[in-house]
Every structure is written in structure tokens, then in C-alpha cells.
Design a protein around this motif. Structure first.
Motif, mmCIF file in Angstrom:
data_model
loop_
_atom_site.group_PDB
_atom_site.id
_atom_site.type_symbol
_atom_site.label_atom_id
_atom_site.label_comp_id
_atom_site.label_asym_id
_atom_site.label_seq_id
_atom_site.Cartn_x
_atom_site.Cartn_y
_atom_site.Cartn_z
ATOM 1 N N PHE A 132 0.757 -1.228 0.051
ATOM 2 C CA PHE A 132 -0.058 0.226 -0.079
ATOM 3 C C PHE A 132 0.856 1.181 0.050
ATOM 4 N N GLY A 133 1.905 1.238 0.857
ATOM 5 C CA GLY A 133 2.854 2.221 0.818
ATOM 6 C C GLY A 133 3.488 2.823 -0.419
ATOM 7 N N PHE A 134 4.053 1.332 -1.200
ATOM 8 C CA PHE A 134 4.404 1.622 -2.594
ATOM 9 C C PHE A 134 3.471 2.226 -3.571
ATOM 10 N N VAL A 135 2.395 1.454 -3.592
ATOM 11 C CA VAL A 135 1.246 2.364 -4.347
ATOM 12 C C VAL A 135 0.765 3.771 -4.153
ATOM 13 N N CYS A 136 0.982 4.222 -3.088
ATOM 14 C CA CYS A 136 0.870 5.886 -2.663
ATOM 15 C C CYS A 136 2.167 6.442 -3.148
ATOM 16 N N LEU A 137 3.200 5.820 -3.024
ATOM 17 C CA LEU A 137 4.288 6.650 -3.466
ATOM 18 C C LEU A 137 4.411 6.815 -4.855
ATOM 19 N N ILE A 138 3.968 5.738 -5.669
ATOM 20 C CA ILE A 138 3.577 5.732 -7.188
ATOM 21 C C ILE A 138 2.770 6.824 -7.606
ATOM 22 N N GLU A 139 1.561 6.884 -6.834
ATOM 23 C CA GLU A 139 0.564 7.853 -7.150
ATOM 24 C C GLU A 139 0.876 9.323 -7.045
ATOM 25 N N GLN A 140 2.013 9.499 -5.858
ATOM 26 C CA GLN A 140 2.305 10.658 -5.602
ATOM 27 C C GLN A 140 3.216 11.216 -6.606
ATOM 28 N N ARG A 141 4.108 10.040 -7.286
ATOM 29 C CA ARG A 141 5.166 10.528 -8.069
ATOM 30 C C ARG A 141 4.586 10.846 -9.568
ATOM 31 N N ILE A 142 3.529 10.139 -9.701
ATOM 32 C CA ILE A 142 2.823 10.708 -11.025
ATOM 33 C C ILE A 142 2.014 11.924 -11.033
ATOM 34 N N TRP A 143 1.507 12.223 -9.788
ATOM 35 C CA TRP A 143 0.926 13.439 -9.646
ATOM 36 C C TRP A 143 1.875 14.641 -9.632
ATOM 37 N N ALA A 144 3.050 14.307 -9.193
ATOM 38 C CA ALA A 144 4.110 15.500 -9.047
ATOM 39 C C ALA A 144 4.803 15.691 -10.687
ATOM 40 N N HIS A 145 4.714 14.442 -11.329
ATOM 41 C CA HIS A 145 5.058 14.526 -12.747
ATOM 42 C C HIS A 145 4.257 15.363 -13.587
ATOM 43 N N SER A 146 2.651 15.100 -13.294
ATOM 44 C CA SER A 146 1.848 15.923 -14.258
ATOM 45 C C SER A 146 1.411 17.240 -13.500
ATOM 46 N N GLY A 147 1.224 17.373 -12.358
ATOM 47 C CA GLY A 147 1.058 18.639 -11.459
ATOM 48 C C GLY A 147 0.019 19.529 -12.281
ATOM 49 N N PRO A 148 -0.249 20.612 -11.793
ATOM 50 C CA PRO A 148 -1.085 21.737 -12.358
ATOM 51 C C PRO A 148 -0.683 22.223 -13.674
ATOM 52 N N LEU A 149 -1.390 22.865 -14.461
ATOM 53 C CA LEU A 149 -0.834 23.601 -15.779
ATOM 54 C C LEU A 149 -0.199 24.854 -15.160
ATOM 55 N N PRO A 150 0.814 25.536 -15.907
ATOM 56 C CA PRO A 150 1.306 26.684 -15.542
ATOM 57 C C PRO A 150 0.248 27.885 -15.713
ATOM 58 N N GLN A 151 0.502 29.037 -14.708
ATOM 59 C CA GLN A 151 -0.640 29.874 -14.729
ATOM 60 C C GLN A 151 -0.281 30.800 -15.912
ATOM 61 N N SER A 152 -1.554 31.437 -16.602
ATOM 62 C CA SER A 152 -1.277 32.657 -17.625
ATOM 63 C C SER A 152 -1.055 33.904 -17.076
ATOM 64 N N SER A 153 -0.469 34.587 -17.793
ATOM 65 C CA SER A 153 -0.433 36.185 -17.322
ATOM 66 C C SER A 153 -1.376 37.166 -18.283
ATOM 67 N N ILE A 154 -1.703 38.264 -17.731
ATOM 68 C CA ILE A 154 -2.687 39.170 -18.193
ATOM 69 C C ILE A 154 -2.464 40.452 -18.036
ATOM 70 N N TRP A 155 -2.510 41.402 -19.021
ATOM 71 C CA TRP A 155 -2.089 42.767 -18.981
ATOM 72 C C TRP A 155 -3.069 43.602 -19.992
ATOM 73 N N ALA A 156 -3.163 44.745 -19.736
ATOM 74 C CA ALA A 156 -3.921 45.524 -20.670
ATOM 75 C C ALA A 156 -3.174 46.784 -21.207
ATOM 76 N N VAL A 157 -3.402 46.897 -22.716
ATOM 77 C CA VAL A 157 -2.770 48.033 -23.370
ATOM 78 C C VAL A 157 -3.866 48.933 -24.002
ATOM 79 N N PRO A 158 -3.829 50.241 -23.670
ATOM 80 C CA PRO A 158 -2.736 51.082 -23.266
ATOM 81 C C PRO A 158 -2.532 51.132 -21.870
ATOM 82 N N GLY A 159 -3.460 50.712 -20.907
ATOM 83 C CA GLY A 159 -3.406 50.575 -19.557
ATOM 84 C C GLY A 159 -4.791 49.868 -18.960
ATOM 85 N N ALA A 160 -4.951 49.887 -17.774
ATOM 86 C CA ALA A 160 -6.084 49.427 -16.857
ATOM 87 C C ALA A 160 -6.971 50.513 -16.445
ATOM 88 N N VAL A 161 -6.739 51.575 -16.742
ATOM 89 C CA VAL A 161 -7.674 52.948 -16.532
ATOM 90 C C VAL A 161 -7.889 53.633 -18.037
#
Length: 570
Positions: free
Chosen positions: A8-37
Motif C-alpha cells: 500500500f505504501g508503494f502504491v501511494c508513493l507511485i501515485e504521488q510521483r505520477i501526480w508530481a510529474h503531471s501537476g497543475p498547468l502553468p498559470q497564464s499572465s494578463i495585462w491591458a494596453v494602453p492601461g488598466a484605466v
């Protein structure tokens, strides 16, 4: 129970490795041109920057409105734009970006707060506590007088009425500047708003310009400089020289929809600079320099240069630089712009065998040029106008070894020359490759099972070593308690029903063990010892140890051994 816990410990370790490899997608960035006002009725463009390989991008408004676009046909791009024309009060609020990749949605980006001015027609009046001309190192307070009841006030420094900059929102209509100095010399405006709608602002007040005299400050600096020693003066001069020698931050450059475009299409080159920059230049490799003054467009950090109807003369290397603090920055990283369709010959792309159903085998793509090309470009994904993931090389063969599902895609090839590497031919017809993954999956799961089994063997070996070391420790303690004569014959062993610990021991040679201690025998002494079965088997002679074959399954027994005083003294 122990084996199940380990698995059971080995199965949990493998699941954690797979989750760490996939992980969440990188966050995008946002800005406005010519400005936010922005002012009511003007236009603003919101940009979303994502990782490579993203095609579906969404702009999320705070009122749960979601606008999504599929940019697949526009080629490889990382910056996506959403234009808001004729901005109104309903466009104010918080904006976020997210995208779809690898069969899942990314998390929302950081918040972009878009403020709209001119929603309330009342125009505030901005005043100062005294005439600012000639002020020198004194406290100055700006007062914003609203024409109606506003509970929130915004003071902005620099910019213009449509795109103000450096704004501060607060509940009080007073804005202290303490102490006033030349660094506060600027143009100020104020706005009115309400707490329940903080993104909707009134019309701006008339601009108020502040200037400060530095005569007393200069005298103070001059008096201090006269008191400095020669050593301190030299250190100040060296520090000033080092400060001036510090280079400005380098700008960044990219192209939308991508750095590979077809003849006759359009491309936009973006330059990103630090805040407070107004003059930005785009430098071409043939020493052509295009500069623009963006002062009147408000506070912006991203500047765009559009190339319409791209031709072969537009290919080459591009750089960005800017002017700030009375000096020019260094050139940005190189952007290499490639133009396809310059040579009208169309290559032919083939594969060494029928690719359908290939599974973990070597595959080679061949680019057959209709004329003599000495450079070949293989592209994966994208389309004919905007190819993606291109590799340039001298050989017309492109090996894929071994082929797997991650190579499943659409491929194209181009021809070019070494002396003009940015000018490409027409693209070949697309070639789609697909691969079967069944053997690959078998190998992967087999490898995982082998690793798990190896880890289990290692764990079992550690447990056995620990048990053996524990028995060695017990053996050392026992030998310190028991005395025996090495030349004496082996002790006699006899079944004794009087002691429960000796049940199950069957003597073979008819010898007996006297387990009772007689009080009358004064010439004998009794020693109690703890005997381990493994230790006994290790120390006994080969002919003596054979009598212990039918021994009980108990590991250790306690017995009373009777030794004569002569044996003890010996």
C-alpha cells in the motif's frame, strides 16, 4: 499484514510521483494596453500570455461572462489578444485568463482590474493648500472637491485625462505630500467614485501642475560637500560612475502569430520594456531602424509593430531597444523571422514505410526537393501558413527513433539555402503519422512492477539484517553469563515435565539433564542462563547438534544448569 502495508505504501508513493510529474498547468499572465484605466468610449486590448502549444484561450469577466476563442488556425503563438471597443460602464471589473491544454483547463491568472472613467458626469475640483510655485521642502496637501457626494477619491499622477497613471484610491479627499520636493514635480488629477462600485470613476478634474524650488536644497548639499574629505569625495565619484555604468534592463521581443509566416500574410512584433518608457525602436538585421514615440498613449509596457503583406525583404533578425534616463538600452534577444513561399518549388515529404499502426519502430521522413536545396526544414504541427516546432538541418532525412504516440502529428518540410536561411520554399503536402502504443504501455507497466518488486526485496533484506543483528546482540549477553569447560563432554539432555519451557525436547542418545538443584549438594553451584536456539546450534559440535532436530519451535528457553565447582574453577 506487514506485506499489505508495504505494498500500500508503494502504491501511494507511485501515485504521488505520477501526480508530481503531471501537476497543475502553468498559470497564464494578463495585462491591458494602453492601461488598466480607460475613459468611456475609448478602446482597450487585453492580452493573455500562455505556455506554448495552447490553442483555446478564454477571457473571464467578473460578472461570470466568459469569452473563448480557438486560435488553432493562427499558428504557434503564446500571446492572445481580446479587444474591447467603445468601452462602457458594463466593461469595468475584474478580468482573468485561462486556457485549455492536455484535456484540462488551467487555473485562472492573476486579476486584472479594469477601471472606466467618465461614468459619473460630475467633475471634481483639485486644489492645493497654497500657491505651489516656489515651494521648497515644505508640506503640501492636495484637496479634491467633489460636485456631489462621493465616498471614494482617486489621485493620479502623470498620464493624461483618457489614460491616467500612478493612481491611488482612498476614502479621504485630501492627499498630503510631505515634504514636497523636486521628485514630486508632476501633473495631478483626481476622480470621484463609490465603495460599492470602485471600478466606475467620475470625469477627471482639471490638471494641476506642481513645481518645487531646490535652492535651499542645493545650498544644503553644497555645504555638506565642502565638509567632506578628499577620500569620501573620491568614493562618491566612483559610486556615481558605477551607477551610470549599470545597464538598463533588457527588453523582450516576440511575434504573433509566430516567427514563421507565409508570403503576403501579416505579422505583429511585440516589444516589452520596463515601466516609464516612451520611445521604443524595432531594429532589423539590415540596419533598418523604426522608432515610435508612445508618450500620448498612456502608461504601457508592451509596444507593437505591424508588418503587413510580408515579403522576402522582411525576413531576417529583429531586435528591440528603448530610450530611458537619457540613454539607450542594450538590444533585446534576437527574433528570427522566417518567410515561406519565397521559392515556388514544392518539396515532397515521404516516409520509409506505411506509418499506420507503427509501434515502437524506427521511422525516417524523407524530404525530396524539386530543385537543389542545401538546407531542409521539418515542421511538426501548425498549418501551411503558420507552421510550428520546426527543425532546420543540412540533411533531407529526419529520423524518428523509436516512433511512439508522442510523435503522432502532422509533418511538413521546406527547402532553403545556407546563404539565405530565413527564406523558405513552399511547404510540402502534410503527412500524418500515427503509432500504436500497446507494446509501449506493456513495457512501462512491466518496468513499474519490476521496480516495485525490487524495492520489496530490498525492504525484506533490511528486515532480515536487523533481526540477525538483534540475535548477535543477545548471543553476546548470553556468553557473558554461562561458564563451561571446553574440554568437558557435551551436557546430557533429558525431558523434564517439571518445567514447561523444556517441553518438546527429545533426547536421542539417552543422556539426561538434571534440572533440579539439590540443596544438599554443597559442591555444586547453579547458574541460570537464557539459551537461544540459533546460538546453541551455532556453538554445539556437529554430532551434538543432531540431537536438537526435534526441538520445539520456541526460539529461546530458560534452564537451570548444574556445574561442579571443579568445572567452575577450571
Amino acid at each position: 499484514m506487514g506485506l499489505e502495508a508495504v505494498l500500500f505504501g508503494f502504491v501511494c508513493l507511485i501515485e504521488q510521483r505520477i501526480w508530481a510529474h503531471s501537476g497543475p498547468l502553468p498559470q497564464s499572465s494578463i495585462w491591458a494596453v494602453p492601461g488598466a484605466v480607460v475613459s468611456t468610449g475609448s478602446a482597450v486590448t487585453i492580452f493573455c500570455r500562455t505556455p506554448p502549444g495552447v490553442s483555446i484561450v478564454c477571457l473571464v469577466h467578473s460578472d461570470s461572462h466568459r469569452e473563448c476563442h480557438d486560435f488553432t488556425m493562427q499558428g504557434a503563438q503564446e500571446v492572445f489578444e481580446f479587444s474591447l471597443q467603445n468601452v462602457a460602464h458594463v466593461d469595468a471589473g475584474d478580468y482573468y485568463c485561462d486556457y485549455y491544454k492536455e484535456d484540462r483547463w488551467s487555473a485562472l491568472s492573476e486579476k486584472l482590474e479594469l477601471m472606466v472613467t467618465g461614468v459619473y458626469r460630475g467633475k471634481p475640483l483639485l486644489t492645493v493648500d497654497s500657491e505651489p510655485q516656489g515651494l521648497s521642502e515644505r508640506n503640501v496637501t492636495l484637496l479634491c472637491h467633489p460636485p456631489t457626494f462621493f465616498d471614494t477619491f482617486i489621485f493620479c499622477r502623470d498620464g493624461n485625462a483618457s489614460f491616467p497613471q500612478n493612481c491611488l484610491r482612498q476614502d479621504s479627499n485630501t492627499f498630503p505630500i510631505s515634504p514636497g520636493s523636486s521628485r514630486h514635480r508632476s501633473t495631478y488629477r483626481c476622480f470621484g467614485s463609490y465603495r460599492n462600485n470602485p471600478n466606475l470613476w467620475s470625469l477627471p478634474s482639471d490638471p494641476l501642475e506642481l513645481s518645487f524650488s531646490e535652492s535651499s536644497t542645493s545650498d544644503y548639499i553644497l555645504q555638506n560637500c565642502l565638509r567632506l574629505s578628499l577620500a569620501i569625495l573620491l568614493l562618491l565619484v566612483l559610486g556615481a560612475l558605477l551607477l551610470d555604468a549599470c545597464p538598463l534592463p533588457q527588453s523582450s521581443i516576440w511575434a504573433v502569430p509566430g516567427a514563421v509566416v507565409s508570403t503576403g500574410s501579416a505579422v505583429t512584433i511585440f516589444c516589452r520594456t520596463p515601466p516609464g518608457v516612451s520611445i521604443v525602436c524595432l531594429v532589423h538585421s539590415d540596419s533598418h531602424r523604426e522608432c515610435h514615440d508612445f508618450t500620448m498613449q498612456g502608461a504601457q509596457e508592451v509596444f507593437e509593430f505591424s508588418l503587413q503583406n510580408v515579403a522576402h525583404v522582411d525576413a531576417g533578425d529583429y531586435y528591440c531597444d528603448y530610450y530611458k534616463e537619457d540613454r539607450w538600452s542594450a538590444l533585446s534577444e534576437k527574433l528570427e523571422l522566417m518567410v515561406t513561399g519565397v521559392y515556388h518549388e514544392k518539396p515532397l515529404l515521404t516516409v520509409d514505410s506505411e506509418p499506420q499502426g507503427l509501434s515502437e519502430r524506427n521511422v525516417t521522413l524523407l524530404c525530396h526537393p524539386p530543385t537543389f536545396f542545401d538546407t531542409f526544414i521539418f515542421c511538426r504541427d501548425g498549418n501551411a501558413s503558420f507552421p510550428q516546432n520546426c527543425l532546420r538541418q543540412d540533411s533531407n532525412t529526419f529520423p524518428i527513433s523509436p516512433g511512439s504516440s508522442r510523435h503522432r502529428s502532422t509533418y511538413r518540410c521546406f527547402g532553403s539555402y545556407r546563404n539565405n536561411p530565413n527564406l523558405w520554399s513552399l511547404p510540402s503536402d502534410p503527412l500524418e503519422l500515427s503509432f500504436s502504443d500497446s507494446p509501449g504501455l506493456t513495457v512501462v507497466w512491466g518496468s513499474v512492477a519490476a521496480v516495485c518488486f525490487l524495492l520489496f526485496l530490498i525492504f525484506l533484506f533490511i528486515c532480515l539484517c536487523h533481526h540477525w543483528a538483534k540475535c548477535r546482540t543477545t548471543n553476546g549477553k548470553t556468553r557473558s553469563q554461562v561458564k563451561y569447560k571446553s574440554s568437558s563432554p557435551a551436557p546430557d539432555i533429558e525431558e523434564n515435565n517439571k518445567y514447561d519451557d523444556l517441553e518438546g525436547i527429545q533426547p536421542e542418545n539417552g543422556s539426561q539433564v538434571d534440572t533440579q538443584v539439590s540443596a544438599a549438594e554443597d559442591s555444586q553451584e547453579v547458574t541460570y542462563a537464557q539459551l537461544c536456539r540459533e546460538i546453541c546450534l551455532e556453538r554445539m559440535d556437529s554430532h551434538t547438534s543432531s540431537s536438537f532436530q526435534d526441538m520445539s519451535t520456541q526460539t529461546c528457553v530458560y534452564a537451570a544448569l548444574t556445574l561442579s565447582q571443579e568445572e567452575v574453577q577450571s
